[in-house]
Design a protein around this motif. Structure first.
Motif, PDB file in Angstrom:
ATOM      1  N   TYR A  33       0.834  -1.219   0.000  1.00 39.62           N
ATOM      2  CA  TYR A  33       0.000   0.000   0.000  1.00 39.62           C
ATOM      3  C   TYR A  33       0.860   1.258   0.000  1.00 39.62           C
ATOM      4  O   TYR A  33       0.697   2.138  -0.862  1.00 39.62           O
ATOM      5  CB  TYR A  33      -0.929  -0.015   1.214  1.00 39.62           C
ATOM      6  N   ILE A  34       1.801   1.362   0.940  1.00 44.76           N
ATOM      7  CA  ILE A  34       2.605   2.586   1.038  1.00 44.76           C
ATOM      8  C   ILE A  34       3.506   2.750  -0.185  1.00 44.76           C
ATOM      9  O   ILE A  34       3.752   3.863  -0.651  1.00 44.76           O
ATOM     10  CB  ILE A  34       3.451   2.609   2.345  1.00 44.76           C
ATOM     11  N   HIS A  78       6.894   4.786  10.069  1.00 44.77           N
ATOM     12  CA  HIS A  78       7.142   4.993  11.497  1.00 44.77           C
ATOM     13  C   HIS A  78       7.051   6.467  11.881  1.00 44.77           C
ATOM     14  O   HIS A  78       6.555   6.796  12.968  1.00 44.77           O
ATOM     15  CB  HIS A  78       8.508   4.414  11.872  1.00 44.77           C
ATOM     16  N   ASP A  79       7.510   7.356  11.021  1.00 45.36           N
ATOM     17  CA  ASP A  79       7.387   8.791  11.303  1.00 45.36           C
ATOM     18  C   ASP A  79       5.929   9.194  11.444  1.00 45.36           C
ATOM     19  O   ASP A  79       5.567   9.989  12.328  1.00 45.36           O
ATOM     20  CB  ASP A  79       8.020   9.622  10.178  1.00 45.36           C
ATOM     21  N   ASP A  80       5.074   8.668  10.565  1.00 43.38           N
ATOM     22  CA  ASP A  80       3.652   9.013  10.615  1.00 43.38           C
ATOM     23  C   ASP A  80       3.011   8.539  11.913  1.00 43.38           C
ATOM     24  O   ASP A  80       2.117   9.201  12.450  1.00 43.38           O
ATOM     25  CB  ASP A  80       2.914   8.407   9.409  1.00 43.38           C
ATOM     26  N   ASN A  84       1.521  11.038  14.574  1.00 44.61           N
ATOM     27  CA  ASN A  84       0.071  10.866  14.540  1.00 44.61           C
ATOM     28  C   ASN A  84      -0.527  11.534  13.299  1.00 44.61           C
ATOM     29  O   ASN A  84      -1.573  12.188  13.354  1.00 44.61           O
ATOM     30  CB  ASN A  84      -0.578  11.432  15.815  1.00 44.61           C
ATOM     31  N   ALA A  85       0.148  11.365  12.165  1.00 44.65           N
ATOM     32  CA  ALA A  85      -0.263  12.028  10.926  1.00 44.65           C
ATOM     33  C   ALA A  85      -1.385  11.237  10.251  1.00 44.65           C
ATOM     34  O   ALA A  85      -1.277  10.021  10.089  1.00 44.65           O
ATOM     35  CB  ALA A  85       0.927  12.137   9.972  1.00 44.65           C
ATOM     36  N   PRO A  86      -2.449  11.912   9.829  1.00 41.41           N
ATOM     37  CA  PRO A  86      -3.572  11.204   9.194  1.00 41.41           C
ATOM     38  C   PRO A  86      -3.372  10.944   7.711  1.00 41.41           C
ATOM     39  O   PRO A  86      -3.978  10.014   7.163  1.00 41.41           O
ATOM     40  CB  PRO A  86      -4.747  12.151   9.417  1.00 41.41           C
ATOM     41  N   HIS A  95      -0.925   3.534   9.484  1.00 43.00           N
ATOM     42  CA  HIS A  95      -1.529   3.240  10.784  1.00 43.00           C
ATOM     43  C   HIS A  95      -2.988   3.675  10.858  1.00 43.00           C
ATOM     44  O   HIS A  95      -3.753   3.159  11.680  1.00 43.00           O
ATOM     45  CB  HIS A  95      -0.722   3.882  11.920  1.00 43.00           C
ATOM     46  N   GLU A  96      -3.386   4.634  10.010  1.00 41.81           N
ATOM     47  CA  GLU A  96      -4.792   5.022   9.948  1.00 41.81           C
ATOM     48  C   GLU A  96      -5.604   3.989   9.174  1.00 41.81           C
ATOM     49  O   GLU A  96      -6.732   3.667   9.551  1.00 41.81           O
ATOM     50  CB  GLU A  96      -4.932   6.391   9.285  1.00 41.81           C
ATOM     51  N   LYS A  97      -5.052   3.510   8.077  1.00 42.93           N
ATOM     52  CA  LYS A  97      -5.770   2.545   7.237  1.00 42.93           C
ATOM     53  C   LYS A  97      -5.835   1.170   7.904  1.00 42.93           C
ATOM     54  O   LYS A  97      -6.846   0.468   7.811  1.00 42.93           O
ATOM     55  CB  LYS A  97      -5.077   2.421   5.877  1.00 42.93           C
ATOM     56  N   TYR A  98      -4.763   0.791   8.586  1.00 37.60           N
ATOM     57  CA  TYR A  98      -4.720  -0.511   9.242  1.00 37.60           C
ATOM     58  C   TYR A  98      -4.797  -0.276  10.756  1.00 37.60           C
ATOM     59  O   TYR A  98      -5.859  -0.011  11.279  1.00 37.60           O
ATOM     60  CB  TYR A  98      -3.467  -1.266   8.815  1.00 37.60           C
ATOM     61  N   ASP A  99      -3.685  -0.343  11.447  1.00 43.51           N
ATOM     62  CA  ASP A  99      -3.637   0.019  12.860  1.00 43.51           C
ATOM     63  C   ASP A  99      -2.180   0.249  13.238  1.00 43.51           C
ATOM     64  O   ASP A  99      -1.272  -0.041  12.461  1.00 43.51           O
ATOM     65  CB  ASP A  99      -4.288  -1.039  13.761  1.00 43.51           C
ATOM     66  N   ILE A 100      -1.951   0.777  14.419  1.00 46.33           N
ATOM     67  CA  ILE A 100      -0.602   1.168  14.824  1.00 46.33           C
ATOM     68  C   ILE A 100       0.337  -0.035  14.913  1.00 46.33           C
ATOM     69  O   ILE A 100       1.477   0.008  14.435  1.00 46.33           O
ATOM     70  CB  ILE A 100      -0.640   1.928  16.166  1.00 46.33           C
ATOM     71  N   ASN A 101      -0.120  -1.121  15.513  1.00 42.71           N
ATOM     72  CA  ASN A 101       0.745  -2.291  15.655  1.00 42.71           C
ATOM     73  C   ASN A 101       1.164  -2.848  14.297  1.00 42.71           C
ATOM     74  O   ASN A 101       2.323  -3.234  14.099  1.00 42.71           O
ATOM     75  CB  ASN A 101       0.041  -3.378  16.464  1.00 42.71           C
ATOM     76  N   THR A 102       0.231  -2.869  13.361  1.00 40.79           N
ATOM     77  CA  THR A 102       0.557  -3.325  12.013  1.00 40.79           C
ATOM     78  C   THR A 102       1.572  -2.394  11.368  1.00 40.79           C
ATOM     79  O   THR A 102       2.508  -2.839  10.693  1.00 40.79           O
ATOM     80  CB  THR A 102      -0.716  -3.409  11.150  1.00 40.79           C
ATOM     81  N   GLY A 103       1.383  -1.092  11.570  1.00 44.80           N
ATOM     82  CA  GLY A 103       2.314  -0.117  11.011  1.00 44.80           C
ATOM     83  C   GLY A 103       3.728  -0.315  11.539  1.00 44.80           C
ATOM     84  O   GLY A 103       4.705  -0.245  10.778  1.00 44.80           O
ATOM     85  N   ILE A 104       3.847  -0.573  12.829  1.00 46.10           N
ATOM     86  CA  ILE A 104       5.167  -0.787  13.429  1.00 46.10           C
ATOM     87  C   ILE A 104       5.826  -2.040  12.851  1.00 46.10           C
ATOM     88  O   ILE A 104       6.980  -2.019  12.412  1.00 46.10           O
ATOM     89  CB  ILE A 104       5.061  -0.899  14.958  1.00 46.10           C
ATOM     90  N   LEU A 105       5.075  -3.140  12.832  1.00 46.16           N
ATOM     91  CA  LEU A 105       5.651  -4.408  12.394  1.00 46.16           C
ATOM     92  C   LEU A 105       5.938  -4.411  10.892  1.00 46.16           C
ATOM     93  O   LEU A 105       6.996  -4.898  10.458  1.00 46.16           O
ATOM     94  CB  LEU A 105       4.709  -5.558  12.751  1.00 46.16           C
ATOM     95  N   SER A 106       5.035  -3.868  10.085  1.00 51.07           N
ATOM     96  CA  SER A 106       5.273  -3.796   8.644  1.00 51.07           C
ATOM     97  C   SER A 106       6.476  -2.918   8.345  1.00 51.07           C
ATOM     98  O   SER A 106       7.279  -3.215   7.459  1.00 51.07           O
ATOM     99  CB  SER A 106       4.028  -3.256   7.917  1.00 51.07           C
TER     100      SER A 106
END
Length: 325
Positions: A33-34, A78-80, A84-86, A95-106
């Motif tokens: 996605y990113i 990770h910066d987002d 807390n950037a939308p 992290h907005e589209k998925y969730d924070i934990n997923t964002g960290i691990l991905s």
């Protein structure tokens, strides 16, 4: 700029062919996605272009370019989260589209894959040097991010400290990409270092432009919410320069606004920008931005490449800096 268009097309095709189909899908879907929501692809483009300028076969450098792009996007994910950037590039952040934990691990697995991509280079003779450059810039990017977070807690930040932070957080990745591209293109160490210094200075100029865009940009073109740095009380170059040039009343008001929690975001942005305009901060920032750009061009003139190829890199630099403010 025909060669640049071709480079960009070839990189996009390589990226598309290299998207992650691994399991679990929940880990890799955010990465795809990113990687697919746009961006200027500045860092892979300069790596491939620099390789071409030294008469290297830039397609052989595509894995290194992808490594740079994957690592860069890891830092954005990770910066987002930290900011807390939308939005990112006009789209919901990971992290907005998925969730924070997923964002960290991905993000974590993106960093690992970035290093693995260097092993996919056909010619591995430069691998030890490339790995050293890549590891150094990866550490420096993290150091720059920590400095950025430290500044949020510090009452006083010096302008030279801020410039060092953006050098580490932003410009070393551009500079490292150019140095890697130069070496893959057959440059000697002296030319590779000049390419690095060109990228370093251009990267600082680019980040100062980014600071300007955050306050004065068109959100439709910028791809992010304008005024976000002000809302988050970030000590950008604009803010630090304003404190340096402000009279006592303006300085006190800026301190108050950056500690104010009662104003709505729109009102806070308007009041801060009003002070910036009174002091002429936009113009002051433009001057420093141009100084770093000129420094970059001084290193460009040192490169041992044909004049037409040097001109191509100069045109590319001007193209990057023409973003609307």
């Amino acid at each position: 700029m025909q060669i640049l268009n071709q480079i960009q097309q070839d990189f996009e095709a390589h990226l598309k062919d290299s998207l992650f189909e691994n399991d679990p899908e929940e880990l890799y879907a955010p990465i795809n996605y990113i990687l697919q929501i746009g961006g200027k692809r500045l860092r892979p483009a300069v790596l491939l272009l620099t390789c071409y300028l030294f008469k290297g076969k830039y397609k052989h450098a595509l894995p290194a370019a992808l490594a740079i792009e994957v690592f860069h996007n890891f830092t954005l994910v990770h910066d987002d989260i930290m900011d807390n950037a939308p939005l990112r590039r006009g789209m919901p952040t990971v992290h907005e589209k998925y969730d924070i934990n997923t964002g960290i691990l991905s993000g974590d697995v993106m960093m690992v894959h970035a290093f693995d991509l260097l092993l996919k280079l056909e010619d591995q003779k430069h691998f030890p040097t490339l790995l050293k450059i890549f590891t150094k810039l990866a550490v420096e990017v993290c150091e720059g991010q920590q400095m950025d977070m430290n500044f949020e807690k510090q009452q006083e930040v010096k302008i030279d400290e801020y410039l060092r932070m953006i050098e580490l957080k932003t410009s070393v990745l551009v500079a490292g990409a150019m140095k890697m591209g130069a070496l893959l293109g057959g440059a000697d160490l002296e030319d590779a270092e000049a390419a690095y210094q060109f990228g370093r200075n251009l990267g600082i100029s680019f980040q100062l432009q980014d600071d300007l865009l955050d306050t004065y940009g068109d959100p439709e073109k910028f791809g992010k919410k304008v005024g976000g740095d002000i809302v988050q009380n970030k000590k950008t170059f604009l803010y630090l320069k304003a404190l340096e040039l402000a009279d006592q009343n303006q300085k006190s008001r800026l301190y108050e606004l950056y500690q104010e929690n009662q104003l709505n975001e729109k009102e806070k942005i308007e009041k801060v920008v009003q002070i910036f305009n009174q002091i002429g901060i936009k113009e002051e920032t433009e001057l420093i931005k141009e100084e770093y750009k000129n420094n970059a061009f001084s290193f460009l003139r040192k490169l041992n490449i044909e004049e037409d190829r040097r001109n191509l890199l100069e045109k590319f630099a001007y193209y990057l800096m023409k973003r609307d403010v």
